[in-house]
Design a protein around this motif. Structure first.
Motif, short mmCIF file in Angstrom:
data_model
loop_
_atom_site.label_atom_id
_atom_site.label_comp_id
_atom_site.label_asym_id
_atom_site.label_seq_id
_atom_site.Cartn_x
_atom_site.Cartn_y
_atom_site.Cartn_z
N ASN A 92 0.82 -1.22 0.00
CA ASN A 92 0.00 0.00 0.00
C ASN A 92 0.85 1.26 0.00
N LEU A 93 1.95 1.19 -0.78
CA LEU A 93 2.86 2.32 -0.88
C LEU A 93 3.21 2.57 -2.35
N GLN A 94 2.17 2.69 -3.18
CA GLN A 94 2.39 2.91 -4.61
C GLN A 94 3.12 4.20 -4.90
N ALA A 95 3.15 5.11 -3.90
CA ALA A 95 3.81 6.40 -4.10
C ALA A 95 5.31 6.25 -4.30
N VAL A 96 5.91 5.17 -3.77
CA VAL A 96 7.36 5.00 -3.87
C VAL A 96 7.83 4.87 -5.31
N PRO A 97 7.27 3.92 -6.11
CA PRO A 97 7.72 3.86 -7.51
C PRO A 97 7.34 5.10 -8.30
N VAL A 98 6.26 5.78 -7.89
CA VAL A 98 5.88 7.02 -8.58
C VAL A 98 6.94 8.09 -8.34
N VAL A 99 7.40 8.22 -7.10
CA VAL A 99 8.45 9.19 -6.79
C VAL A 99 9.74 8.83 -7.54
N TYR A 100 10.06 7.54 -7.56
CA TYR A 100 11.25 7.11 -8.31
C TYR A 100 11.13 7.54 -9.77
N LEU A 101 9.96 7.31 -10.37
CA LEU A 101 9.78 7.64 -11.78
C LEU A 101 9.88 9.14 -12.02
N ILE A 102 9.38 9.93 -11.08
CA ILE A 102 9.47 11.39 -11.22
C ILE A 102 10.93 11.84 -11.21
N VAL A 103 11.70 11.34 -10.23
CA VAL A 103 13.12 11.71 -10.15
C VAL A 103 13.87 11.19 -11.38
N HIS A 104 13.53 9.99 -11.79
CA HIS A 104 14.15 9.41 -12.98
C HIS A 104 13.88 10.28 -14.21
N THR A 105 12.67 10.78 -14.32
CA THR A 105 12.31 11.64 -15.45
C THR A 105 13.10 12.94 -15.41
N ILE A 106 13.29 13.48 -14.21
CA ILE A 106 14.08 14.71 -14.06
C ILE A 106 15.52 14.47 -14.53
N LEU A 107 16.10 13.32 -14.13
CA LEU A 107 17.45 12.99 -14.57
C LEU A 107 17.49 12.81 -16.09
N PHE A 108 16.46 12.21 -16.65
CA PHE A 108 16.38 12.03 -18.10
C PHE A 108 16.37 13.38 -18.81
N LEU A 109 15.60 14.32 -18.30
CA LEU A 109 15.53 15.65 -18.92
C LEU A 109 16.87 16.37 -18.80
N MET A 110 17.57 16.16 -17.70
CA MET A 110 18.91 16.72 -17.56
C MET A 110 19.88 16.06 -18.54
N LEU A 111 19.70 14.76 -18.73
CA LEU A 111 20.58 13.99 -19.60
C LEU A 111 20.51 14.48 -21.05
N ILE A 112 19.32 14.75 -21.52
CA ILE A 112 19.18 15.14 -22.93
C ILE A 112 19.69 16.55 -23.19
N ARG A 113 19.97 17.30 -22.12
CA ARG A 113 20.45 18.68 -22.29
C ARG A 113 21.95 18.81 -22.06
N ARG A 114 22.63 17.73 -21.76
CA ARG A 114 24.05 17.81 -21.43
C ARG A 114 24.90 16.95 -22.37
N THR A 115 26.15 17.32 -22.45
CA THR A 115 27.12 16.55 -23.24
C THR A 115 28.47 16.54 -22.51
N GLY A 116 29.35 15.64 -22.94
CA GLY A 116 30.71 15.62 -22.43
C GLY A 116 30.82 15.49 -20.92
N ARG A 117 31.73 16.24 -20.33
CA ARG A 117 32.00 16.14 -18.89
C ARG A 117 30.80 16.53 -18.05
#
Length: 280
Positions: free
Chosen positions: A227-252
């Motif tokens: 009864n803690l479905q919020a945990v994978p949801v929070v993971y997915l939100i943070v993961h999406t934030i990292l993904f958006l950072m990833l597509i905007r960066r290059t190199g070091r």
């Protein structure tokens, strides 16, 4: 030692111990030995990667990624090879402790893991140079540590742990994807075939996001039961934030995302372990 990626091996053991502890009383000794073996095996693999990539001319001075000691002349090739073998030997010694918990058959598993740590970068067909790096991570940093750590706790192979092990493996594969996405131009230039080289930048970024989403889907039933479905949801939100950072960066600029992806994986496993302990 590549400290920013070591959470990958820690996360798998923590998750596996948590799955096992949900079934039977926690075996602290087995958990500690599993953790020591996993971390030392990853360090040995990292050392081997540094030595063999230097030996085969795949690393260049001034690379975009973290500084490579052998390539830059900070440490001699012989010293790195010696460190590789000593660390792998120490890992095997820690693994032998686990024989007391389950029997001599574990030696076979230990030998396979030790060979895989070397085969990632060495041998006639190095896995990391033939597009199999991420598959290797899913198997040896996801399925193997989670399932074996679980088994050494409870003596069984629960199906929920198997799903969780694949999820952990996908999270770990994302750490390598960031690394290979950053290095794809250098790897292509020296003939090193990684998933990022094979797929290209856009498909690699898409795979990064899909791995995280698939990991959440695989563990959704466990969190629903708790009864803690919020945990994978929070993971997915943070993961999406990292993904958006990833597509905007290059190199070091991608280097911090390597560590953040690994830390997100570790935090997920720690959260899971805490939740399991509260429900025992």
């Amino acid at each position: 030692m590549r400290l920013r990626t070591l959470p990958v091996s820690v996360a798998g053991v923590i998750a596996g111990v948590a799955y096992g502890a949900a079934i039977s009383p926690l075996r602290w000794g087995a958990a500690a030995a599993c953790l020591a073996f996993a971390v030392l095996a990853q360090i040995a693999s990292n050392f081997a990667n540094e030595y063999f990539d230097y030996r085969d001319g795949l690393d260049r001075p001034g690379r975009e990624g973290p500084r490579r000691g052998v390539t830059e002349g900070d440490i001699s090739p012989r010293a790195m090879l010696t460190a590789t073998l000593l660390t792998l030997g120490l890992a095997c010694a820690c693994g032998c402790v686990l024989i007391a918990y389950s029997g001599w058959w574990l030696i076979i598993a230990g030998v396979v893991i030790a060979l895989a740590a070397l085969a990632y970068s060495a041998g006639p067909w190095p896995l990391s140079r033939h597009g199999l790096g991420e598959v290797t991570v899913i198997l040896f940093f996801g399925i193997v540590p989670v399932m074996f750590s679980c088994y050494l706790q409870c003596g069984s192979w629960p199906s929920q742990a198997l799903l969780g092990s694949v999820a952990i493996g996908l999270m770990g594969a994302n750490v390598l994807l960031v690394n290979n996405y950053r290095d794809r131009a250098d790897d292509r230039a020296v003939g090193k075939t990684t998933v990022a080289v094979l797929l290209g930048p856009n498909a690699t970024l898409t795979l990064y996001f899909l791995n995280g989403a698939a990991a959440c889907a695989l563990v959704s039933s466990v969190w629903r039961t708790l009864n803690l479905q919020a945990v994978p949801v929070v993971y997915l939100i943070v993961h999406t934030i990292l993904f958006l950072m990833l597509i905007r960066r290059t190199g070091r600029a991608l280097n911090p995302l390597l560590g953040l992806t690994a830390m997100l994986m570790l935090l997920y496993s720690i959260t899971f372990a805490i939740v399991i302990s509260l429900h025992l």
